[in-house]
Design a protein around this motif. Sequence first.
Motif, mmCIF file in Angstrom:
data_model
loop_
_atom_site.group_PDB
_atom_site.id
_atom_site.type_symbol
_atom_site.label_atom_id
_atom_site.label_comp_id
_atom_site.label_asym_id
_atom_site.label_seq_id
_atom_site.Cartn_x
_atom_site.Cartn_y
_atom_site.Cartn_z
ATOM 1 N N PRO A 1 -32.554 -4.258 35.927
ATOM 2 C CA PRO A 1 -32.343 -4.721 37.294
ATOM 3 C C PRO A 1 -31.915 -3.517 38.124
ATOM 4 O O PRO A 1 -31.728 -2.421 37.569
ATOM 5 C CB PRO A 1 -31.170 -5.696 37.141
ATOM 6 N N SER A 2 -31.756 -3.680 39.422
ATOM 7 C CA SER A 2 -31.193 -2.607 40.228
ATOM 8 C C SER A 2 -29.771 -2.317 39.738
ATOM 9 O O SER A 2 -29.057 -3.222 39.304
ATOM 10 C CB SER A 2 -31.205 -3.012 41.702
ATOM 11 N N ALA A 3 -29.369 -1.025 39.814
ATOM 12 C CA ALA A 3 -28.126 -0.584 39.168
ATOM 13 C C ALA A 3 -26.889 -0.716 40.062
ATOM 14 O O ALA A 3 -26.013 0.137 40.056
ATOM 15 C CB ALA A 3 -28.285 0.857 38.689
ATOM 16 N N ASN A 4 -26.821 -1.802 40.821
ATOM 17 C CA ASN A 4 -25.667 -2.085 41.676
ATOM 18 C C ASN A 4 -24.879 -3.250 41.093
ATOM 19 O O ASN A 4 -25.383 -3.976 40.238
ATOM 20 C CB ASN A 4 -26.165 -2.485 43.076
ATOM 21 N N LYS A 5 -23.634 -3.418 41.576
ATOM 22 C CA LYS A 5 -22.927 -4.660 41.283
ATOM 23 C C LYS A 5 -23.701 -5.794 41.958
ATOM 24 O O LYS A 5 -24.239 -5.621 43.061
ATOM 25 C CB LYS A 5 -21.512 -4.616 41.867
ATOM 26 N N SER B 1 -27.104 -14.336 47.120
ATOM 27 C CA SER B 1 -26.873 -13.416 48.227
ATOM 28 C C SER B 1 -27.067 -12.002 47.692
ATOM 29 O O SER B 1 -26.819 -11.700 46.531
ATOM 30 C CB SER B 1 -25.485 -13.623 48.825
ATOM 31 N N HIS B 2 -27.557 -11.140 48.562
ATOM 32 C CA HIS B 2 -28.069 -9.854 48.116
ATOM 33 C C HIS B 2 -27.829 -8.776 49.141
ATOM 34 O O HIS B 2 -27.749 -9.054 50.320
ATOM 35 C CB HIS B 2 -29.594 -9.958 47.987
ATOM 36 N N TYR B 3 -27.824 -7.565 48.667
ATOM 37 C CA TYR B 3 -27.954 -6.375 49.512
ATOM 38 C C TYR B 3 -26.827 -6.223 50.525
ATOM 39 O O TYR B 3 -26.992 -5.585 51.540
ATOM 40 C CB TYR B 3 -29.310 -6.390 50.270
ATOM 41 N N PRO C 1 -25.788 -3.716 47.978
ATOM 42 C CA PRO C 1 -27.082 -3.069 48.225
ATOM 43 C C PRO C 1 -27.540 -2.302 46.990
ATOM 44 O O PRO C 1 -26.722 -1.719 46.280
ATOM 45 C CB PRO C 1 -26.778 -2.098 49.373
ATOM 46 N N SER C 2 -28.838 -2.297 46.726
ATOM 47 C CA SER C 2 -29.374 -1.547 45.595
ATOM 48 C C SER C 2 -29.108 -0.054 45.777
ATOM 49 O O SER C 2 -29.111 0.444 46.901
ATOM 50 C CB SER C 2 -30.885 -1.783 45.479
ATOM 51 N N PRO C 3 -28.903 0.672 44.657
ATOM 52 C CA PRO C 3 -28.621 2.111 44.750
ATOM 53 C C PRO C 3 -29.895 2.911 45.010
ATOM 54 O O PRO C 3 -30.894 2.721 44.336
ATOM 55 C CB PRO C 3 -28.091 2.463 43.354
ATOM 56 N N ILE D 1 -21.914 -5.864 33.081
ATOM 57 C CA ILE D 1 -21.603 -4.729 33.961
ATOM 58 C C ILE D 1 -21.906 -5.058 35.421
ATOM 59 O O ILE D 1 -21.143 -4.731 36.315
ATOM 60 C CB ILE D 1 -22.416 -3.477 33.519
ATOM 61 N N LYS D 2 -23.022 -5.730 35.673
ATOM 62 C CA LYS D 2 -23.402 -6.049 37.051
ATOM 63 C C LYS D 2 -22.673 -7.261 37.614
ATOM 64 O O LYS D 2 -22.628 -7.463 38.819
ATOM 65 C CB LYS D 2 -24.910 -6.368 37.120
ATOM 66 N N GLY D 3 -22.137 -8.110 36.717
ATOM 67 C CA GLY D 3 -21.640 -9.398 37.180
ATOM 68 C C GLY D 3 -22.803 -10.251 37.632
ATOM 69 O O GLY D 3 -22.741 -10.963 38.639
ATOM 70 N N ARG D 4 -23.915 -10.189 36.863
ATOM 71 C CA ARG D 4 -25.139 -10.867 37.280
ATOM 72 C C ARG D 4 -25.209 -12.256 36.662
ATOM 73 O O ARG D 4 -24.949 -12.437 35.474
ATOM 74 C CB ARG D 4 -26.335 -10.048 36.801
ATOM 75 N N PRO D 5 -25.576 -13.284 37.461
ATOM 76 C CA PRO D 5 -25.744 -14.630 36.905
ATOM 77 C C PRO D 5 -26.828 -14.633 35.833
ATOM 78 O O PRO D 5 -27.857 -13.974 35.995
ATOM 79 C CB PRO D 5 -26.194 -15.470 38.109
HETATM 80 MG MG MG Z 1 -31.248 -6.300 42.438
#
Ligand code: MG
Length: 310
Positions: free
Chosen positions: A129-133, A217-219, A137-139, A43-47
């Motif tokens: 994790p934070s609920a963002n893609k 890369s983040h936020y 930026p984190s929600p 869902i997040k597309g997280r590595p």
């Molecule tokens: Mg996060």
Amino acid sequence: MLDLKKYIDLIKDGEVVAFPTETVYGLGADAWNPTAIQKIFTIKGRPSDNPLIVHISDKTQLRQFVKKTPKKAEILMEAFWPGPVTIVFNKKTDVLDLITAGLDTVAIRMPDHELALQFISAAGPLVAPSANKSGKPSPTKPQHVLEDLGANFPVIDGGSTSIGLESTVIDLSRQIPAILRPGKIGKNEIESVLGQHVQFSTNSEDHTPKSPGQKYSHYKPNAEVVYHEPADFSDLALFLVQHSSERSSPNIINYDGDLQLMSRELYDRFRQADHEGYSKVVIAPIENFENSSPALYKALINRIQKAAGK
Ligand code: MG
Ligand code: TXA
């Protein structure tokens, strides 16, 4: 009080649910259900090499994940839990590799948020994790979660989060405790309760980071984030400034050194810039206000620099 039953049932059915904490919204799944945890990454597309934080509501749940609790951890938990401090422990062998990305450590925190604690105590320990893609930026509001994950995504509505920046991550699995991610609780406070020197080991200062998430890369909003004194106040940018003398205008937000308010609003301002079509977010230097809150200052600079990074 909000009825949590349907969200608890979703977790028990192996689904994921977004929930509020005092820092940012988390995307929760049952810490013992690998299929559910895999959904988080999809869902997040997280590595998959970026490990997750386990969220607990009660210290007795630690035993599921940690072999033995070091004295230093007892001290930190006593001082800061529930609260925005994540502790990295040596893990028990049966903790799922999906959570730890194959590391022999596991990160754990107890959020200081009534709804989160109720939810976790009924649904069991949750990885979140934070609920963002990934990369966004984190929600800090339920709407942010819906923006990133879809209008019908299950999210427990706790309104705006109070801190607005992610928890401090502190690694106690090494000889000298190390802060891997700066947050509201800072080095000074941690050192004073531990009675020991603590080092920083964030990406920029250490080429072999132990917190894998710090290398991505983040936020980032779509707008370009720049961190310098504005040369002029163009209509194309959203400005976050610190000078009370600045003229008032919808695209100039003056924080006047209120780092707490700026932390709470930062990610929402990033998203605002995208909604309103600004091509840039220009953030004026905040160093003059460091003394008011060194920990928040450090955390804010860390997030701004990452958001501004190419
Ligand atoms: Mg996060
Ligand atoms: O405030 C927070 O911590 C929020 C809320 C939802 O609790 N959560 C959060 O999770 O920010 P996430 O996944 O966005 O960030 C987790 C950070 C990443 O930098 C990750 O690399 C690090 O914690 N981390 C997780 N497990 C670790 C471990 N075993 N060793 C080192 N770093 C770890």
